[in-house]
Design a protein around this motif. Sequence first.
Motif, PDB file in Angstrom:
ATOM      1  N   ASP A 171     -31.396  43.836 -24.768  1.00  0.00           N
ATOM      2  CA  ASP A 171     -32.758  43.347 -24.912  1.00  0.00           C
ATOM      3  C   ASP A 171     -32.899  41.831 -25.017  1.00  0.00           C
ATOM      4  OD1 ASP A 171     -31.716  43.048 -27.459  1.00  0.00           O
ATOM      5  OD2 ASP A 171     -33.306  44.153 -28.460  1.00  0.00           O
ATOM      6  N   ARG A 172     -31.844  41.107 -24.783  1.00  0.00           N
ATOM      7  CA  ARG A 172     -31.928  39.644 -24.902  1.00  0.00           C
ATOM      8  C   ARG A 172     -32.961  39.064 -23.936  1.00  0.00           C
ATOM      9  NH1 ARG A 172     -26.733  35.911 -24.586  1.00  0.00           N
ATOM     10  NH2 ARG A 172     -26.756  36.136 -26.832  1.00  0.00           N
TER      11      ARG A 172
ATOM     12  N   LEU B 174     -42.411  46.776 -28.004  1.00  0.00           N
ATOM     13  CA  LEU B 174     -42.085  48.121 -28.489  1.00  0.00           C
ATOM     14  C   LEU B 174     -40.612  48.304 -28.792  1.00  0.00           C
ATOM     15  CD1 LEU B 174     -44.184  50.529 -26.257  1.00  0.00           C
ATOM     16  CD2 LEU B 174     -44.735  49.586 -28.495  1.00  0.00           C
ATOM     17  N   GLY B 175     -39.775  47.500 -28.171  1.00  0.00           N
ATOM     18  CA  GLY B 175     -38.351  47.623 -28.426  1.00  0.00           C
ATOM     19  C   GLY B 175     -37.645  48.523 -27.425  1.00  0.00           C
ATOM     20  N   LEU B 176     -36.461  48.943 -27.842  1.00  0.00           N
ATOM     21  CA  LEU B 176     -35.552  49.696 -26.980  1.00  0.00           C
ATOM     22  C   LEU B 176     -35.882  51.183 -26.907  1.00  0.00           C
ATOM     23  CD1 LEU B 176     -32.224  48.172 -28.309  1.00  0.00           C
ATOM     24  CD2 LEU B 176     -33.280  47.695 -26.106  1.00  0.00           C
TER      25      LEU B 176
ATOM     26  N   LEU C  81     -47.990  43.995 -23.393  1.00  0.00           N
ATOM     27  CA  LEU C  81     -47.087  44.943 -24.027  1.00  0.00           C
ATOM     28  C   LEU C  81     -45.755  44.915 -23.285  1.00  0.00           C
ATOM     29  CD1 LEU C  81     -47.685  48.186 -25.638  1.00  0.00           C
ATOM     30  CD2 LEU C  81     -46.234  48.328 -23.636  1.00  0.00           C
ATOM     31  N   LEU C  82     -44.666  44.695 -24.010  1.00  0.00           N
ATOM     32  CA  LEU C  82     -43.321  44.680 -23.431  1.00  0.00           C
ATOM     33  C   LEU C  82     -42.499  45.815 -24.023  1.00  0.00           C
ATOM     34  CD1 LEU C  82     -42.481  40.865 -23.611  1.00  0.00           C
ATOM     35  CD2 LEU C  82     -43.349  42.152 -21.646  1.00  0.00           C
ATOM     36  N   ALA C  83     -41.643  46.409 -23.183  1.00  0.00           N
ATOM     37  CA  ALA C  83     -40.810  47.513 -23.663  1.00  0.00           C
ATOM     38  C   ALA C  83     -39.556  47.637 -22.804  1.00  0.00           C
ATOM     39  CB  ALA C  83     -41.591  48.827 -23.614  1.00  0.00           C
TER      40      ALA C  83
END
Length: 134
Positions: free
Chosen positions: A17-18, A37-39, A7-9
Amino acid sequence: MKRPRILLAKPGLDGHDRGVKVIAMALRDAGAEVIFLGLRQSPERIITAAIEESADVIGISVLSGAHLALGRQLVEERGKAGIADVPIVIGGTIPEADANALRETGISRVFPVGSPLDEVVDGMFREASAAVAP
Protein backbone atom coordinates in the motif's frame (compact mmCIF):
# COMPACT_ATOMS: atom_id res chain seq x y z
CA MET A 1 -15.08 24.48 -6.86
CA LYS A 2 -15.88 22.35 -3.84
CA ARG A 3 -13.22 20.10 -2.37
CA PRO A 4 -13.44 16.77 -4.17
CA ARG A 5 -14.14 13.70 -2.03
CA ILE A 6 -11.91 10.91 -3.31
CA LEU A 7 -12.26 7.38 -1.98
CA LEU A 8 -9.11 5.24 -2.28
CA ALA A 9 -8.87 1.50 -1.66
CA LYS A 10 -6.81 -1.62 -2.28
CA PRO A 11 -9.13 -4.36 -3.54
CA GLY A 12 -8.35 -8.05 -3.48
CA LEU A 13 -5.47 -9.69 -1.66
CA ASP A 14 -2.76 -7.23 -2.67
CA GLY A 15 -0.87 -6.21 0.46
CA HIS A 16 1.35 -3.42 -0.89
CA ASP A 17 0.00 0.00 0.00
CA ARG A 18 2.93 2.41 -0.17
CA GLY A 19 1.95 3.81 -3.57
CA VAL A 20 -1.68 4.44 -2.72
CA LYS A 21 -0.61 6.16 0.50
CA VAL A 22 1.66 8.48 -1.50
CA ILE A 23 -1.29 9.24 -3.81
CA ALA A 24 -3.54 9.87 -0.78
CA MET A 25 -1.09 12.38 0.70
CA ALA A 26 -0.62 14.15 -2.65
CA LEU A 27 -4.38 14.43 -3.12
CA ARG A 28 -4.78 15.74 0.44
CA ASP A 29 -2.00 18.27 -0.09
CA ALA A 30 -3.72 19.42 -3.29
CA GLY A 31 -6.94 20.09 -1.36
CA ALA A 32 -9.00 16.92 -1.75
CA GLU A 33 -10.84 15.17 1.04
CA VAL A 34 -9.41 11.65 0.96
CA ILE A 35 -11.16 8.61 2.36
CA PHE A 36 -8.74 5.65 2.50
CA LEU A 37 -10.39 2.28 3.07
CA GLY A 38 -7.14 0.39 3.29
CA LEU A 39 -6.16 -3.09 2.21
CA ARG A 40 -8.15 -6.14 1.13
CA GLN A 41 -11.41 -4.44 0.26
CA SER A 42 -14.09 -6.18 -1.80
CA PRO A 43 -15.67 -4.38 -4.78
CA GLU A 44 -18.99 -4.44 -2.92
CA ARG A 45 -17.45 -2.76 0.14
CA ILE A 46 -15.75 -0.12 -2.01
CA ILE A 47 -19.01 0.81 -3.74
CA THR A 48 -20.93 0.83 -0.44
CA ALA A 49 -18.31 3.13 1.08
CA ALA A 50 -18.45 5.41 -1.98
CA ILE A 51 -22.19 5.83 -1.40
CA GLU A 52 -21.83 6.28 2.37
CA GLU A 53 -19.06 8.86 1.93
CA SER A 54 -20.65 10.69 -1.03
CA ALA A 55 -17.45 10.15 -3.01
CA ASP A 56 -16.91 12.13 -6.19
CA VAL A 57 -14.30 9.64 -7.45
CA ILE A 58 -13.31 6.08 -6.60
CA GLY A 59 -9.60 5.32 -6.94
CA ILE A 60 -8.15 1.86 -6.57
CA SER A 61 -4.61 0.55 -6.61
CA VAL A 62 -3.92 -2.93 -7.95
CA LEU A 63 -0.48 -4.51 -8.08
CA SER A 64 -1.61 -8.15 -7.95
CA GLY A 65 -2.45 -8.63 -11.62
CA ALA A 66 -6.19 -8.90 -10.91
CA HIS A 67 -6.97 -5.46 -12.34
CA LEU A 68 -9.21 -6.68 -15.19
CA ALA A 69 -11.44 -8.83 -12.99
CA LEU A 70 -11.55 -6.25 -10.18
CA GLY A 71 -12.23 -3.40 -12.60
CA ARG A 72 -15.15 -5.29 -14.17
CA GLN A 73 -16.55 -6.16 -10.75
CA LEU A 74 -16.33 -2.54 -9.59
CA VAL A 75 -18.09 -1.24 -12.69
CA GLU A 76 -20.79 -3.90 -12.30
CA GLU A 77 -21.31 -3.12 -8.59
CA ARG A 78 -21.37 0.61 -9.31
CA GLY A 79 -24.13 0.07 -11.87
CA LYS A 80 -26.16 -2.13 -9.52
CA ALA A 81 -25.86 0.54 -6.82
CA GLY A 82 -27.12 3.27 -9.15
CA ILE A 83 -23.98 5.42 -9.01
CA ALA A 84 -22.75 4.98 -12.58
CA ASP A 85 -21.90 8.69 -12.63
CA VAL A 86 -19.13 8.23 -10.04
CA PRO A 87 -15.88 7.72 -11.99
CA ILE A 88 -13.55 4.85 -11.16
CA VAL A 89 -9.81 5.36 -11.61
CA ILE A 90 -7.30 2.50 -11.41
CA GLY A 91 -3.56 2.68 -10.85
CA GLY A 92 -0.95 -0.03 -10.59
CA THR A 93 0.93 -2.59 -12.64
CA ILE A 94 -1.27 -2.42 -15.70
CA PRO A 95 -0.03 -3.14 -19.25
CA GLU A 96 -1.27 -0.74 -21.96
CA ALA A 97 -3.40 -3.44 -23.63
CA ASP A 98 -5.14 -4.05 -20.31
CA ALA A 99 -5.53 -0.29 -19.77
CA ASN A 100 -7.51 -0.09 -23.00
CA ALA A 101 -9.66 -3.05 -21.94
CA LEU A 102 -10.33 -1.39 -18.58
CA ARG A 103 -11.41 1.85 -20.26
CA GLU A 104 -13.74 -0.14 -22.53
CA THR A 105 -15.47 -1.64 -19.47
CA GLY A 106 -16.16 1.80 -17.98
CA ILE A 107 -13.04 2.71 -16.00
CA SER A 108 -12.46 6.45 -16.46
CA ARG A 109 -8.68 6.62 -16.19
CA VAL A 110 -5.78 4.22 -15.83
CA PHE A 111 -2.45 5.20 -14.31
CA PRO A 112 0.27 2.56 -14.74
CA VAL A 113 3.24 2.31 -12.39
CA GLY A 114 5.57 5.23 -13.04
CA SER A 115 2.82 7.75 -13.82
CA PRO A 116 3.96 11.20 -12.67
CA LEU A 117 2.34 12.12 -9.37
CA ASP A 118 1.11 15.48 -10.66
CA GLU A 119 -0.63 13.74 -13.58
CA VAL A 120 -2.41 11.36 -11.20
CA VAL A 121 -3.56 14.20 -8.95
CA ASP A 122 -4.65 16.32 -11.93
CA GLY A 123 -6.51 13.36 -13.44
CA MET A 124 -8.34 12.63 -10.19
CA PHE A 125 -9.34 16.29 -9.82
CA ARG A 126 -10.54 16.39 -13.44
CA GLU A 127 -12.67 13.29 -12.87
CA ALA A 128 -14.12 14.81 -9.71
CA SER A 129 -15.02 18.10 -11.40
CA ALA A 130 -16.54 16.27 -14.40
CA ALA A 131 -18.61 14.10 -12.05
CA VAL A 132 -20.16 17.09 -10.26
CA ALA A 133 -20.57 19.32 -13.34
CA PRO A 134 -24.20 20.02 -14.37
